[in-house]
Design an enzyme around this catalytic site. Structure first.
Site, short mmCIF file in Angstrom:
data_model
loop_
_atom_site.label_atom_id
_atom_site.label_comp_id
_atom_site.label_asym_id
_atom_site.label_seq_id
_atom_site.Cartn_x
_atom_site.Cartn_y
_atom_site.Cartn_z
N ASP A 38 -12.06 33.10 24.95
CA ASP A 38 -12.70 34.42 25.00
C ASP A 38 -13.39 34.79 23.68
OD1 ASP A 38 -11.44 34.81 27.59
OD2 ASP A 38 -9.60 35.29 26.50
N HIS A 66 -17.33 32.39 31.23
CA HIS A 66 -18.34 32.69 30.23
C HIS A 66 -19.28 33.77 30.76
CE1 HIS A 66 -17.95 28.36 28.42
NE2 HIS A 66 -16.93 29.13 28.15
#
Length: 448
Positions: A38, A66
């Site tokens: 992340d 993503h």
């Protein structure tokens, strides 16, 4: 710019080879997460993919997430390489990736509805024939629920597929496309094996096989021998090749905070094994580091702030998992952890993301050392129990208390923000190449 060789072209032979080195061919540029995922890898990949010929995924599955924002459209990628939104890019899913076929097509169709970025994606995607199939779809996701919930699984069935791969009972794309009768028999044996282990499982074997067979004609044009495909890409004309890592160093099956990890190698070694290419073709290795630290799920997190600072970072950073929707735990930047990721990956430069989230803080702490039982330790502990007892030693830096989101050059940043970046570079011995101060492409400041 992406790495590429000055000269390309393979072949050649004969006795003269003894007098000269073999041509290495094109080099690949690798983007990897340096924390627990992340970090904003998608944004760095998106930036580099604008100039790329080929973008590859080498490990993981649709447990990755993503987010890329282009022309105010927010695309979410889980299995497809996010660089596929560049219409001139060839996207490659390597043998190290596990492929959930319904998820692949659902993801493409969902993103197609959002904007024009994915138009013609089926003609630009190549899939390795050695990639494993998330072979029992819904069954895999049910199986995951039998694993300890404390592992922080994404419930996407990725672990069971890698387990079957290691046990040599998995099914691959080449099996699906070869002899469907033989594939069906092997599939049935697997399903019955799991049924005997978990009697409460409901498995519609014939229904699942019908779903699988329906994908055969659709994926056949995309499938190639992955090793030969990569070899030709590396030794053909000069090409800019980008590898998009999923997950991150501290989630690596060997080097992460085991057992709270993923099932694949998401460090640099996974690039070679997950694509079928030699280490000599690895060029630049970019580590992506968030300006603070986050983690989804449970497991040791030495610099976590279970207080108003953690809440502020979570709220300002909108820290919610792309794949799971779970809130991320938040804490100060931990340079012991990033240094450990650098030891494994050998980062040539860093991308520092979400610096703007720190804009309102009067002072900022950075973890620079670990103590265990009142003694400084020079390494990152392997054992979870030891890691839980770590006392992080912090350096306190002054905040800048001003908005950085409009900054487009390093000089535009407040002096204390510049000092924060330099502190990170000096401590790690790795230059920062990009700084992220917002969600859009334009919000990535490039330093060199």
């Amino acid at each position: 710019p992406l790495s590429q060789s000055a000269t390309a072209g393979g072949g050649g032979g004969g006795a003269c080879c003894a007098d000269r080195k073999a041509d290495v061919g094109n080099k690949v540029t690798v983007v990897l997460g340096a924390q627990w995922g992340d970090e904003g890898k998608g944004k760095v990949v998106d930036l580099l993919a604008q100039d790329a010929d080929m973008v590859c995924r080498c490990q993981g599955g649709n447990n990755a997430g993503h987010t890329v924002v282009v022309d105010s459209v927010e695309y979410d990628f889980h299995l497809l390489p996010s660089g596929i939104i560049n219409s001139s890019v060839t996207a490659f899913i390597g043998n190290g990736v596990v492929i959930h076929l319904p998820g692949l097509f659902e993801e493409a169709e969902k993103n197609l509805r959002k904007g024009k970025g994915l138009e013609g994606w089926e003609n630009r995607l190549v899939i390795s024939d050695r990639a494993h199939i998330a072979f029992v779809f819904d069954l895999c996701q049910v199986l995951t629920s039998y694993s300890p919930s404390s592992l922080g699984t994404t419930k996407k069935g990725i672990g069971p597929v890698y387990s079957a791969k290691a046990a040599r009972s998995g099914l691959r794309i080449c099996d699906l496309l070869s002899d469907f009768q033989e594939f069906s028999e092997r599939y049935k044996n697997l399903a019955l094996q799991y049924k005997s282990m978990y009697p409460s499982l409901e498995i519609d074997i014939d229904g699942e096989l019908m779903k699988l067979e329906a994908y055969v004609d659709r994926i056949k044009p995309m499938v190639r021998d992955g090793v030969f495909f990569m070899y030709e890409a590396l030794h053909g004309p000069p090409k800019k090749i980008l590898v998009e890592g999923a997950n991150a160093a501290l989630l690596d099956i060997d080097f992460g905070t085991y057992p709270f990890v993923t099932s694949s190698n998401c460090t640099v070694g996974g690039v070679c094994t997950g694509l079928g290419m030699p280490p000599q073709n690895v060029g630049e290795v970019y580590g992506v580091v968030k300006a603070y630290t986050t983690r989804v799920g449970i497991g040791a997190f030495p610099s976590e702030q279970s207080n108003e600072i953690g809440e502020l970072l979570q709220t300002r950073g909108k820290e919610v998992g792309v794949t799971t929707g779970r809130k991320r735990r938040c804490g100060w930047l931990d340079l012991v952890l990033v240094k450990y990721a650098h030891m494994i990956n050998g980062f040539t430069a860093l991308a520092l993301t979400k610096l703007d989230i720190l804009d309102i803080l009067q002072e900022i702490k950075v973890g620079v050392a670990y103590k265990v039982d009142n003694e400084c330790i020079p390494h990152f502990p392997a054992n979870q129990e030891v890691l839980q007892r770590v006392e992080v030693q912090y350096e306190t830096l002054p905040g800048w208390n001003s908005d950085t989101s409009a900054a487009r050059t390093f000089e535009d940043l407040p002096e204390n923000a510049q000092k924060y970046v330099h502190f990170i570079e000096e401590h790690l011995g790795v230059p920062v190449k990009w700084i992220g101060v917002g969600k859009s492409r334009e919000s990535m400041i490039q330093l060199f």
